[in-house]
Write a protein that holds these residues in place. Structure first.
Motif, PDB file in Angstrom:
ATOM      1  N   VAL A 246      41.450  94.943   4.377  1.00  0.00           N
ATOM      2  CA  VAL A 246      42.402  95.840   3.729  1.00  0.00           C
ATOM      3  C   VAL A 246      42.662  97.087   4.568  1.00  0.00           C
ATOM      4  O   VAL A 246      43.810  97.467   4.795  1.00  0.00           O
ATOM      5  CB  VAL A 246      41.899  96.221   2.312  1.00  0.00           C
ATOM      6  N   HIS A 247      41.615  97.706   5.067  1.00  0.00           N
ATOM      7  CA  HIS A 247      41.809  98.943   5.834  1.00  0.00           C
ATOM      8  C   HIS A 247      42.439  98.630   7.200  1.00  0.00           C
ATOM      9  O   HIS A 247      42.044  97.662   7.848  1.00  0.00           O
ATOM     10  CB  HIS A 247      40.464  99.643   6.035  1.00  0.00           C
ATOM     11  N   PRO A 248      43.411  99.453   7.620  1.00  0.00           N
ATOM     12  CA  PRO A 248      44.070  99.168   8.911  1.00  0.00           C
ATOM     13  C   PRO A 248      43.084  99.150  10.083  1.00  0.00           C
ATOM     14  O   PRO A 248      43.313  98.411  11.055  1.00  0.00           O
ATOM     15  CB  PRO A 248      45.087 100.306   9.072  1.00  0.00           C
ATOM     16  N   TYR A 249      42.004  99.906  10.001  1.00  0.00           N
ATOM     17  CA  TYR A 249      41.029  99.860  11.104  1.00  0.00           C
ATOM     18  C   TYR A 249      40.316  98.504  11.138  1.00  0.00           C
ATOM     19  O   TYR A 249      40.143  97.912  12.201  1.00  0.00           O
ATOM     20  CB  TYR A 249      40.015 101.003  10.980  1.00  0.00           C
ATOM     21  N   THR A 250      39.936  98.011   9.965  1.00  0.00           N
ATOM     22  CA  THR A 250      39.315  96.680   9.901  1.00  0.00           C
ATOM     23  C   THR A 250      40.276  95.630  10.436  1.00  0.00           C
ATOM     24  O   THR A 250      39.891  94.742  11.200  1.00  0.00           O
ATOM     25  CB  THR A 250      38.958  96.321   8.440  1.00  0.00           C
ATOM     26  N   SER A 272      47.322  97.592  16.548  1.00  0.00           N
ATOM     27  CA  SER A 272      46.708  98.799  17.105  1.00  0.00           C
ATOM     28  C   SER A 272      46.410  99.788  15.986  1.00  0.00           C
ATOM     29  O   SER A 272      47.024  99.756  14.916  1.00  0.00           O
ATOM     30  CB  SER A 272      47.624  99.422  18.148  1.00  0.00           C
ATOM     31  N   TYR A 273      45.443 100.647  16.242  1.00  0.00           N
ATOM     32  CA  TYR A 273      45.077 101.635  15.243  1.00  0.00           C
ATOM     33  C   TYR A 273      44.588 102.877  15.956  1.00  0.00           C
ATOM     34  O   TYR A 273      43.762 102.796  16.858  1.00  0.00           O
ATOM     35  CB  TYR A 273      43.958 101.100  14.346  1.00  0.00           C
ATOM     36  N   ASP A 274      45.136 103.997  15.563  1.00  0.00           N
ATOM     37  CA  ASP A 274      44.710 105.258  16.151  1.00  0.00           C
ATOM     38  C   ASP A 274      44.602 106.266  15.012  1.00  0.00           C
ATOM     39  O   ASP A 274      45.594 106.571  14.351  1.00  0.00           O
ATOM     40  CB  ASP A 274      45.749 105.699  17.199  1.00  0.00           C
ATOM     41  N   GLY A 279      47.939 108.958  10.063  1.00  0.00           N
ATOM     42  CA  GLY A 279      48.320 109.663   8.835  1.00  0.00           C
ATOM     43  C   GLY A 279      47.217 109.661   7.794  1.00  0.00           C
ATOM     44  O   GLY A 279      47.382 110.172   6.685  1.00  0.00           O
ATOM     45  N   LEU A 280      46.061 109.099   8.154  1.00  0.00           N
ATOM     46  CA  LEU A 280      44.956 109.041   7.192  1.00  0.00           C
ATOM     47  C   LEU A 280      44.029 110.232   7.384  1.00  0.00           C
ATOM     48  O   LEU A 280      43.935 110.794   8.471  1.00  0.00           O
ATOM     49  CB  LEU A 280      44.145 107.755   7.375  1.00  0.00           C
ATOM     50  N   ASP A 281      43.371 110.604   6.296  1.00  0.00           N
ATOM     51  CA  ASP A 281      42.356 111.652   6.357  1.00  0.00           C
ATOM     52  C   ASP A 281      41.086 111.057   5.752  1.00  0.00           C
ATOM     53  O   ASP A 281      41.013 110.837   4.547  1.00  0.00           O
ATOM     54  CB  ASP A 281      42.836 112.873   5.555  1.00  0.00           C
ATOM     55  N   TYR A 282      40.108 110.783   6.610  1.00  0.00           N
ATOM     56  CA  TYR A 282      38.887 110.131   6.123  1.00  0.00           C
ATOM     57  C   TYR A 282      38.135 110.991   5.102  1.00  0.00           C
ATOM     58  O   TYR A 282      37.302 110.493   4.359  1.00  0.00           O
ATOM     59  CB  TYR A 282      37.944 109.799   7.286  1.00  0.00           C
ATOM     60  N   ASN A 283      38.406 112.277   5.127  1.00  0.00           N
ATOM     61  CA  ASN A 283      37.702 113.149   4.171  1.00  0.00           C
ATOM     62  C   ASN A 283      38.404 113.203   2.820  1.00  0.00           C
ATOM     63  O   ASN A 283      37.877 113.782   1.872  1.00  0.00           O
ATOM     64  CB  ASN A 283      37.555 114.550   4.745  1.00  0.00           C
TER      65      ASN A 283
END
Ligand code: ATP
Ligand code: MG
Length: 309
Positions: A246-250, A272-274, A279-283
């Protein structure tokens, strides 16, 4: 699996390192996962994502900055008394990437493997000690005469067997394997992983299996956690992660794995993922429960968008 009590619970673990007066590395930043008895939890993520730091915090080489670590029903995140430390030093063991670096070159392998027994007085006499060493050598596919050799007389794969034997002789409930096969040839990697699986079936030990390489993690893990920049972004069974990332990094990690099937490989598109431009904020956000044990970290909007894809 949910009806069982976890062997290890990591709750909102934070491990910060103060590098200078105005700079702190947030190596691990609020990570939560469980490991059940006898299962293998694969922790994957790129270099610097905090994998080793999590392993070291769990085995208490560091004092966690924040959060809780509960092992076999005992909170081990605070100050440990002697009894708790001794229990931890036997019931949790570690195997490392480079066995050469952690095996004393001047000691014979028998001595190296027997060290834990000596420290914790786990035998009544010399014979019992020797029997235990012989049995463990056999279990990892080495011969009794190997006990009289020095680490440099072994191949990489054999040295990793020595590392496993040294951990295993303590009869641990959890083995933290930090990139333990990364330095080995691919053919030897499979041998060592198979050995680890056999040992798990026989002894019921659980593994925290740390790696970059999702393909080997897929093969050994019951469940997987995907780590990036100190955050656990997604976790679930191996099947859940591989079938429905589900997560774009995965998704980017999975799309980077070459397929052994040339037809599939030809049409593989690497996503690709950067983080900087994602636009994501892990916090921001929280852990969202999907089906089964599958969880993903994000804001409500992020997760809704990913699921709609
Ligand atoms: N003792 C320390 N002091 C300061 N920073 C540290 C310390 N240990 C780790 N770090 C930093 O924390 C981050 C996570 O490091 P860690 O070794 O846990 O990553 P990793 O996922 O194991 O990477 P690799 O795949 O390269 O082994 C990195 O930015 C690293 O530089
Ligand atoms: Mg590491």
């Amino acid at each position: 699996m949910s009806e069982k009590t976890p062997l290890l619970q990591v709750k909102n673990l934070k491990q910060y390192f103060k590098v200078s007066n105005n700079y702190t590395v947030r190596a691990v930043d609020g990570v939560t996962f469980d490991i059940y008895p006898g299962e293998t939890y694969g922790l994957v993520g790129e270099s610097g994502s905090g994998k080793s730091t999590i392993g070291r915090s769990i085995i208490r080489l560091y004092n966690p900055t924040e959060g809780q670590i509960i092992f076999d029903g005992t909170d081990i995140s605070g100050k440990l008394d002697k009894k708790a430390t001794a229990a931890l030093r036997t019931q949790m063991q570690m195997i490392f990437q480079d066995p050469m670096a952690c095996l004393n070159p001047r000691k014979k392998v028998g001595e190296i493997i027997g060290e834990g027994l000596d420290i914790h007085h786990l035998y009544a006499n010399r014979k019992e000690r020797q029997d235990k060493i012989d049995r463990i050598l056999a279990k990892v596919g080495l011969a009794p005469e190997h006990a009289d050799r020095y680490p440099h007389q072994f191949s990489g794969g054999q040295r990793q067997r020595v590392g496993i034997a040294r951990a295993l002789i303590m009869n641990p409930k959890l083995i933290i394997a930090d990139e333990c096969i990364s330095a080995l040839d691919v053919s030897i990697q499979a041998q060592v992983v198979n050995l680890m699986k056999d040992i798990q079936e026989e002894t019921g030990t659980a593994y925290l299996f740390i790696a970059h390489d999702l393909s080997m993690v897929k093969y050994i893990s019951d469940r997987i956690g995907v780590l990036h920049l100190g955050h656990l972004l997604e976790t679930g069974t191996t099947e859940e992660i591989f079938a429905h990332p589900v997560h774009p990094y995965t998704r980017s990690l999975l799309s980077a794995i070459p397929s052994p099937n040339p037809v599939v490989e030809k049409s593989r598109v690497a996503e690709s993922y950067d983080y900087a431009t994602s636009g994501l904020d892990y916090n921001a956000g929280s852990l969202h429960q999907l089906e089964g044990t599958h969880q993903v970290w994000g804001t409500d909007e992020d997760v809704a968008r990913w699921l709609a894809k």
